[in-house]
Enzyme design. Structure first.
Site, PDB file in Angstrom:
ATOM      1  N   GLY A 254       0.784  -1.225   0.000  1.00 54.22           N
ATOM      2  CA  GLY A 254       0.000   0.000   0.000  1.00 54.22           C
ATOM      3  C   GLY A 254       0.814   1.271   0.000  1.00 54.22           C
ATOM      4  N   SER A 255       0.402   2.204   0.852  1.00 53.02           N
ATOM      5  CA  SER A 255       0.932   3.568   0.824  1.00 53.02           C
ATOM      6  C   SER A 255       2.383   3.690   1.260  1.00 53.02           C
ATOM      7  CB  SER A 255       0.057   4.471   1.698  1.00 53.02           C
ATOM      8  OG  SER A 255      -1.238   4.547   1.157  1.00 53.02           O
TER       9      SER A 255
END
Length: 547
Positions: A254-255
């Site tokens: 993810g981020s």
């Protein structure tokens, strides 16, 4: 107290083995290969050691005792072997059968006292792992053979020849691992896994100046003294606890990828100043996909780079990735090692999962920019973050201790200037953004959260998340990267039902740093911090905690 008692018990057992008389005649003891070398942590703590155990064998055709009665007697001495199984071995048509291995001295003495001449007690090599599951996926395990033990996984397998060869004569293998750091990381990951009812967890502590893996944890784990039996963990685990989630597991993290994209854009001159803004006023619609920010920290305005990081903006990062372009993005990812199995002295690894190069258009470029559609191992991510924070040099990871001044040779990926700016941004995420629960007073922690939906059978599952945190400390002069990943955490009342990285993975980082920093010689200092004067005023409000 528990570890002291365990050590004493092991010492007594080894003493008993040494005092028992040598069994006669088969030549197994004298024919043993040189003692298998010990495996030690970086401070000399024994992680694996060899000793001579007993094996119990029988020549069925030479039995004097009645098989039913003898099987009953043996079952009483060897509770791990059923009476039926023992009887079938005693009645076997073969000339020689092994009844049991790794027999304790007291059991060997009791079997000897039965007086059955067809039963033979033979010394054979065995391997002891005194710390049980600690570092099991790194160390691996062995399987006893007639002449010597053979490495079957982990470093036991990779360095089997070095540990057992005639030339090395039992030379110890010294690891980069610090067993104190390993224990602290394992304890914090296990606590989070239990707290959030997760199916697994993984973590790495990496020295970014030398490339040494100071700790590597994969949960659930196993006991290498009995590798066929999964080590009991207080949470539901993988069917095979020997699967190393840190090197074999491929996850969309993810981020955490956003820091890499920002560093790439900064290095390529796309980000010309921290005050430069990018359009995040509306979702990006591309093909059948819509890229939007999480509603908990949606800005709907032009955002600068500090705001992209602090508020973890998918839209802002997608704009940067688009400006970078797929070709340059792939070049950076390739140089960071994201297209190949992770380079480390472990046989258990897998290849990252990513979009087909032939189908890597603007949509893929944007989504990969914020960690969607690209799956790597936690160790891949730790190595890449090392290059972001250490001045821009990518150093391959090593599981072995590095001599002073002999750091693993590296390759420059980012400029020193980009690295310095990224350190300030990562620190800002922890002081003012989604990583605030990772903050540890005095240790200047920096990093980035990442929450993603898990891919199961090729499809994203909404309620199955991976929560991760990748960070470093101390950010004014980074020395250690820490990556923590929790697989399928569940929301709990304490986190208001959230199971995102800010609530799940960031606290692991904070707790781990507080425990390992003193051990690693990093002293707390609240009198200074990373210089963030040029970016603090560019962020309107504090970031959300839910990412």
């Amino acid at each position: 107290m528990v570890f002291t008692a365990l050590t004493a018990a092991l010492a007594l057992r080894l003493g008993d083995l040494a005092l028992l008389h040598e069994p006669p005649a088969t030549g197994s003891a004298s024919a043993l290969s040189p003692k298998r070398g010990d495996i030690l942590d970086r401070n000399g703590v024994v992680l694996a050691r060899s000793f001579e155990a007993f094996g119990v064998s029988v020549f069925p055709q030479q039995l004097v005792s009645e098989p039913d009665r003898l099987a009953h007697q043996l079952a009483a001495i060897l509770p791990e072997r059923s009476e039926e199984r023992l009887k079938s071995e005693l009645l076997h048509h073969a000339t020689y059968r092994v009844l049991s291995r790794r027999v304790l001295p007291a059991q060997a003495q009791a079997i000897n006292n039965l007086g059955e001449p067809a039963i033979v007690l033979e010394r054979e090599p065995d391997r002891l792992y005194p710390n049980l599951s600690l570092g099991a996926h790194v160390i691996g395990y062995t399987e006893a053979g007639k002449r010597r033990a053979f490495g079957r996984s982990g470093l036991e397998k990779v360095f089997d020849e070095k540990l057992s060869g005639e030339a090395t004569r039992g030379t110890p293998l010294v690891l980069a691992m610090d067993s104190r750091v390993q224990q602290a990381l394992a304890a914090e990951l296990r606590a989070s896994m239990v707290k959030h009812h997760a199916v697994g967890a993984a973590g790495v502590v990496l020295d970014v100046q030398t490339g040494e893996v100071i700790a590597m944890v994969s949960l659930p784990d196993f006991n290498p003294n009995a590798p066929g039996m999964d080590y009991v963990t207080p949470a539901d685990g993988s069917p095979d606890n020997r699967f190393n989630r840190t090197t074999q597991g491929m996850y969309e993290l993810g981020s955490t990828f956003k820091a890499l994209t920002v560093a790439m854009a900064m290095d390529e001159g796309i980000i010309k100043s921290m005050s430069q803004t990018f359009d995040a006023t509306a979702p990006i619609r591309i093909g059948k996909f819509t890229i939007d920010d999480d509603k908990s920290h949606r800005l709907r305005k032009y955002v600068n780079t500090p705001e992209i990081m602090v508020f973890s903006s998918n839209i802002g990062t997608a704009r940067l990735a688009s400006a970078l372009g797929g070709e340059r993005q792939r070049d950076y990812l390739k140089r960071l090692g994201f297209f190949d199995p992770v380079r480390v002295e472990l046989g258990e690894h897998s290849r990252p999962l990513y979009p087909a190069i032939s189908n890597w258009g603007e949509s893929a470029t944007m989504t990969v920019g914020f960690g969607h559609g690209f799956a790597v191992s936690p160790l891949h991510l730790a190595i890449a973050y090392g290059a972001v924070v250490n001045g821009g040099i990518l150093r391959p990871a090593t599981m072995l201790k590095v001599a002073p001044g002999k750091a693993v040779p590296g390759t420059r990926i980012f400029t020193a200037e980009t690295s310095a700016k990224m350190n300030a941004l990562l620190r800002l995420v922890v002081t003012s953004g989604t990583g605030r629960k990772a903050n540890t007073p005095g240790y200047r922690v920096g990093g980035k959260t990442g929450t993603s939906e898990k891919v199961v059978n090729g499809r994203y599952v909404k309620n199955a998340r991976v929560a991760s945190f990748a960070g470093a400390f101390p950010m004014d002069k980074p020395r250690y990267v820490v990556v923590a990943m929790v697989d399928e955490p569940k929301g709990i009342p304490e986190t208001y039902g959230f199971a995102t990285a800010g609530w799940v993975a960031a606290p692991i980082m904070g707790n781990v740093v507080a425990r390992i920093a003193p051990v690693l010689g990093v002293a707390p200092d609240v009198t200074h911090d990373v210089d963030m004067r040029g970016i603090l005023g560019l962020v309107e409000t504090a970031g959300a905690e839910h990412e």
